[in-house]
Design a protein around this motif. Structure first.
Motif, short mmCIF file in Angstrom:
data_model
loop_
_atom_site.label_atom_id
_atom_site.label_comp_id
_atom_site.label_asym_id
_atom_site.label_seq_id
_atom_site.Cartn_x
_atom_site.Cartn_y
_atom_site.Cartn_z
N ALA A 283 0.88 -1.17 0.00
CA ALA A 283 0.00 0.00 0.00
C ALA A 283 0.91 1.21 0.00
N GLY B 76 -2.46 3.63 -3.52
CA GLY B 76 -3.18 2.36 -3.58
C GLY B 76 -2.22 1.19 -3.59
N ARG B 77 -2.64 0.09 -4.15
CA ARG B 77 -1.80 -1.10 -4.23
C ARG B 77 -0.80 -0.96 -5.38
N GLU C 95 -6.67 -3.81 4.76
CA GLU C 95 -6.93 -3.86 3.32
C GLU C 95 -8.21 -3.10 2.98
N ALA C 96 -9.20 -3.16 3.85
CA ALA C 96 -10.44 -2.41 3.62
C ALA C 96 -10.17 -0.91 3.64
N GLU C 97 -9.27 -0.47 4.51
CA GLU C 97 -8.94 0.96 4.57
C GLU C 97 -8.19 1.41 3.32
N VAL C 98 -7.33 0.57 2.80
CA VAL C 98 -6.65 0.88 1.53
C VAL C 98 -7.69 1.10 0.44
N ASP C 99 -8.70 0.23 0.39
CA ASP C 99 -9.77 0.37 -0.60
C ASP C 99 -10.61 1.62 -0.34
N ARG C 100 -10.88 1.92 0.93
CA ARG C 100 -11.71 3.07 1.25
C ARG C 100 -11.03 4.38 0.87
N GLY D 173 -8.88 4.81 -1.43
CA GLY D 173 -8.94 4.91 -2.89
C GLY D 173 -7.69 5.50 -3.51
N PRO D 174 -7.78 5.82 -4.80
CA PRO D 174 -6.62 6.32 -5.55
C PRO D 174 -6.36 7.81 -5.31
N GLN D 175 -5.82 8.14 -4.18
CA GLN D 175 -5.61 9.54 -3.83
C GLN D 175 -4.52 10.20 -4.67
#
Length: 218
Positions: A108, A118-119, A147-152, A154-156
């Motif tokens: 991340a 993101g990833r 992992e849910a927080e990485v998705d939340r 988003g692509p900052q």
């Protein structure tokens, strides 16, 4: 000079502008050693991450190659990426980037400038002189939340401004940490008016796991 380079320069100079305002004379605050030479210390070498840049001595059982360090890094651990020397692009210190392991080969990350958070593949760290792996308290029961927080998030976009929906590498990792109700990865440095990636090594809660070294790096 291209527009992209001009934007990159402006973003890089923001912390410098802030610290110049704070010092009043434009003199850079303390940034630690300007050259990094890591080597295996004797058996029993201090495992404190905070002393690593000053002494250059790595506990021999923790010194591996960068690919091996990235393979061994557990999910949730922090990856502090360092150059051998301080240069224009990392004038605030040797360890100019911080990311977080999600699984072997994936981290991340807020890479900056033309890319989004993101990833991302950990392979982008292979050219660094060193990647220092830190345990910052994330445990297996928290992996799903991480992992849910990485998705939340988003692509900052990359920015030092603190504007909603933006981040840079340090505050991005603090956001992930706070979602797990754990202490920040990186403390605020008032002298620099910024969160310096290398200060992850100074946090009392950080525990040194591995130091990946790339002797071929310039």
């Amino acid at each position: 000079m291209s527009v992209v380079r001009l934007i990159a320069l402006a973003l890089l100079l923001l912390p410098l502008t802030g610290c110049a305002l704070l010092t009043g004379n434009g003199v850079l605050p303390e940034r630690g050693p300007l050259t990094l030479t890591l080597r295996a210390g004797p058996v029993g070498t201090d495992t404190s991450a905070a002393k690593l840049l000053r002494t250059g001595l790595v506990p021999p059982e923790k010194l591996v190659s960068i690919p091996e360090a990235l393979r061994l890094a557990p999910e949730g651990s922090v990856l502090v990426a360092c150059w051998r020397d301080v240069q224009a692009v990392n004038f605030w210190g040797l360890c100019s980037h911080v990311a977080r392991q999600l699984e072997p080969g994936v981290m991340a990350d807020q890479p900056g400038l033309t890319k989004l958070a993101g990833r991302r593949p950990t392979a982008s760290l292979l050219s660094r002189y060193a990647v220092i792996v830190l345990d910052v308290g994330v445990r297996p029961a928290q992996f799903a939340a991480l992992e849910a927080e990485v998705d939340r998030l988003g692509p900052q976009l990359y920015s030092f401004s603190g504007a909603p929906g933006t981040s840079y590498c340090s505050d991005y990792q603090n956001e992930l940490q706070r979602a797990l109700k754990l202490p920040d990865v990186i403390p605020f440095d008032p002298a620099w008016n910024a969160l310096l990636p290398g200060d992850a090594l100074k946090m009392p809660s950080a525990r040194l796991l591995y130091v990946g070294l790339n002797e071929a790096s310039k």
